[in-house]
Design an enzyme around this catalytic site. Structure first.
Site, PDB file in Angstrom:
ATOM      1  N   ARG A   1       0.797  -1.145   0.132  1.00 39.82           N
ATOM      2  CA  ARG A   1      -0.075  -0.032   0.149  1.00 39.82           C
ATOM      3  C   ARG A   1       0.702   1.208  -0.077  1.00 39.82           C
ATOM      4  NH1 ARG A   1      -3.349   1.851  -2.742  1.00 39.82           N
ATOM      5  NH2 ARG A   1      -4.225  -0.428  -2.412  1.00 39.82           N
TER       6      ARG A   1
ATOM      7  N   LYS B   1       1.820  24.621  -2.918  1.00 39.27           N
ATOM      8  CA  LYS B   1       0.442  24.109  -2.675  1.00 39.27           C
ATOM      9  C   LYS B   1       0.486  22.401  -2.522  1.00 39.27           C
ATOM     10  CE  LYS B   1      -2.169  27.962  -4.510  1.00 39.27           C
ATOM     11  NZ  LYS B   1      -2.962  28.478  -5.403  1.00 39.27           N
TER      12      LYS B   1
ATOM     13  N   LYS C   1       4.300  38.516  -1.819  1.00 37.59           N
ATOM     14  CA  LYS C   1       3.060  38.588  -2.162  1.00 37.59           C
ATOM     15  C   LYS C   1       2.139  39.395  -1.800  1.00 37.59           C
ATOM     16  CE  LYS C   1       1.644  34.561  -3.655  1.00 37.59           C
ATOM     17  NZ  LYS C   1       0.791  33.292  -3.809  1.00 37.59           N
TER      18      LYS C   1
ATOM     19  N   GLU D   1       4.941  39.768  -6.535  1.00 39.86           N
ATOM     20  CA  GLU D   1       3.636  39.682  -7.288  1.00 39.86           C
ATOM     21  C   GLU D   1       2.996  40.967  -7.465  1.00 39.86           C
ATOM     22  OE1 GLU D   1      -0.665  38.412  -5.931  1.00 39.86           O
ATOM     23  OE2 GLU D   1       0.703  36.957  -5.234  1.00 39.86           O
TER      24      GLU D   1
ATOM     25  N   ASP E   1       0.029  37.995 -11.677  1.00 43.07           N
ATOM     26  CA  ASP E   1      -0.935  36.987 -11.026  1.00 43.07           C
ATOM     27  C   ASP E   1      -2.342  37.330 -11.576  1.00 43.07           C
ATOM     28  OD1 ASP E   1      -1.816  34.790  -9.304  1.00 43.07           O
ATOM     29  OD2 ASP E   1      -2.756  36.316  -7.924  1.00 43.07           O
TER      30      ASP E   1
END
Length: 288
Positions: free
Chosen positions: A103, A138, A170, A205, A227
């Protein structure tokens, strides 16, 4: 598999130790009850859908951790295209140990192969342009290194590894700092006060053309992330930047529109979906 640093290797081994403890606990009681202690078995990893395979070297590490008597033979290398009924690798050794490894090997390889497959599709869509497909932060907690290996296996590139190896200013940083000039100036002061981090690249950004103009006026950065720019605005932005800085397009980019973004002439295209919502490749491990 991409070469791992000593720290990466240490972290991966720690991850596998934890994953094995999570799965096996105080014993695989089904195998202990059903399988004779000295039984020797064979198994093969079968492909059930087309894609790009990834994680075979990881499977080797897992097999060795479960039981050094397990012999794993790789038949199809990472990064190779596969189709249904292909056999990627074989395992031979104590039957109980094969079942213990099953697994964890599948969980890692299915997810990694899904990421490699998705990445490869996007890379192919950008073929003939200079755009490089890159990942983001992410990622699945604890699984990031494997996911980033999978992106590279699929032909993509890695963005920063974490918060420690690049400065990325950002929208929230800009808002908290009081604006774009203040944020950039604070970063420059920080690097002056901390010479050990002087070589960290700086990316910032821009949410619109107005912010981009502020960034260009201040300068002293390495890369600009554009962005959620529309194609027309991206083209305008690239004309304003005029090759002075690396450029990265991000936000709302999919298989349907990535080539249009790549054709604009951007250096990088970052896509969170490579890791945060990818479909795993269907694989199975079968005794034979």
């Amino acid at each position: 598999m991409n070469k791992l640093t000593a720290e990466d290797s240490k972290n991966l081994h720690s991850f596998f130790d934890s994953a094995i403890r999570e799965d096996i606990g105080n014993g695989d009681h089904t195998s202990l009850a059903c399988i004779p202690e000295k039984a020797i078995g064979r198994a093969q990893l079968l492909v059930k859908e087309s894609g790009i395979i990834a994680g075979t070297e990881i499977a080797k590490i897992i097999a060795s951790k479960i039981d050094k008597r397990l012999a794993l033979k790789i038949l199809i290398n990472d990064g190779s295209p596969v189709k249904p009924r292909d056999i990627v690798l074989t395992l031979k050794g104590p039957s109980r140990s094969i079942l213990k490894a099953e697994r964890l090997v599948l969980n890692c390889m299915q997810r990694m192969s899904g990421i490699a497959t998705k990445t490869n599709r996007l890379v192919q869509l950008c073929k003939g342009t200079k755009a490089r497909v890159i990942d983001t932060r992410k990622t699945t907690p604890g699984f990031r290194k494997l996911e980033k290996i999978a992106v590279k296996t699929g032909g993509g590139s890695n963005h920063r590894s974490g918060l420690f190896d690049m400065i990325l200013i950002k929208d929230n940083h800009i808002d908290y700092a009081g604006g774009i000039p203040q944020a950039i100036e604070s970063v420059l002061n920080y690097k002056t006060k901390h010479p050990a981090f002087k070589k960290l690249k700086v990316e910032i950004e821009a949410r619109n053309l107005s912010e981009l103009k502020q960034i260009l006026k201040k300068g002293k950065i390495d890369r600009i992330m554009l962005d959620n720019f529309s194609i027309p605005d991206l083209k305008k932005a690239l004309r304003l930047i005029a090759g002075k800085y690396e450029t990265e397009a991000s936000g709302g980019i999919t298989e349907k529109n990535i080539r249009n973004y790549a054709l604009c002439g951007v250096d990088f295209i970052s896509i969170g979906a490579l890791t945060h919502s990818v479909k795993s490749l269907d694989l199975s491990l079968k005794a034979y």
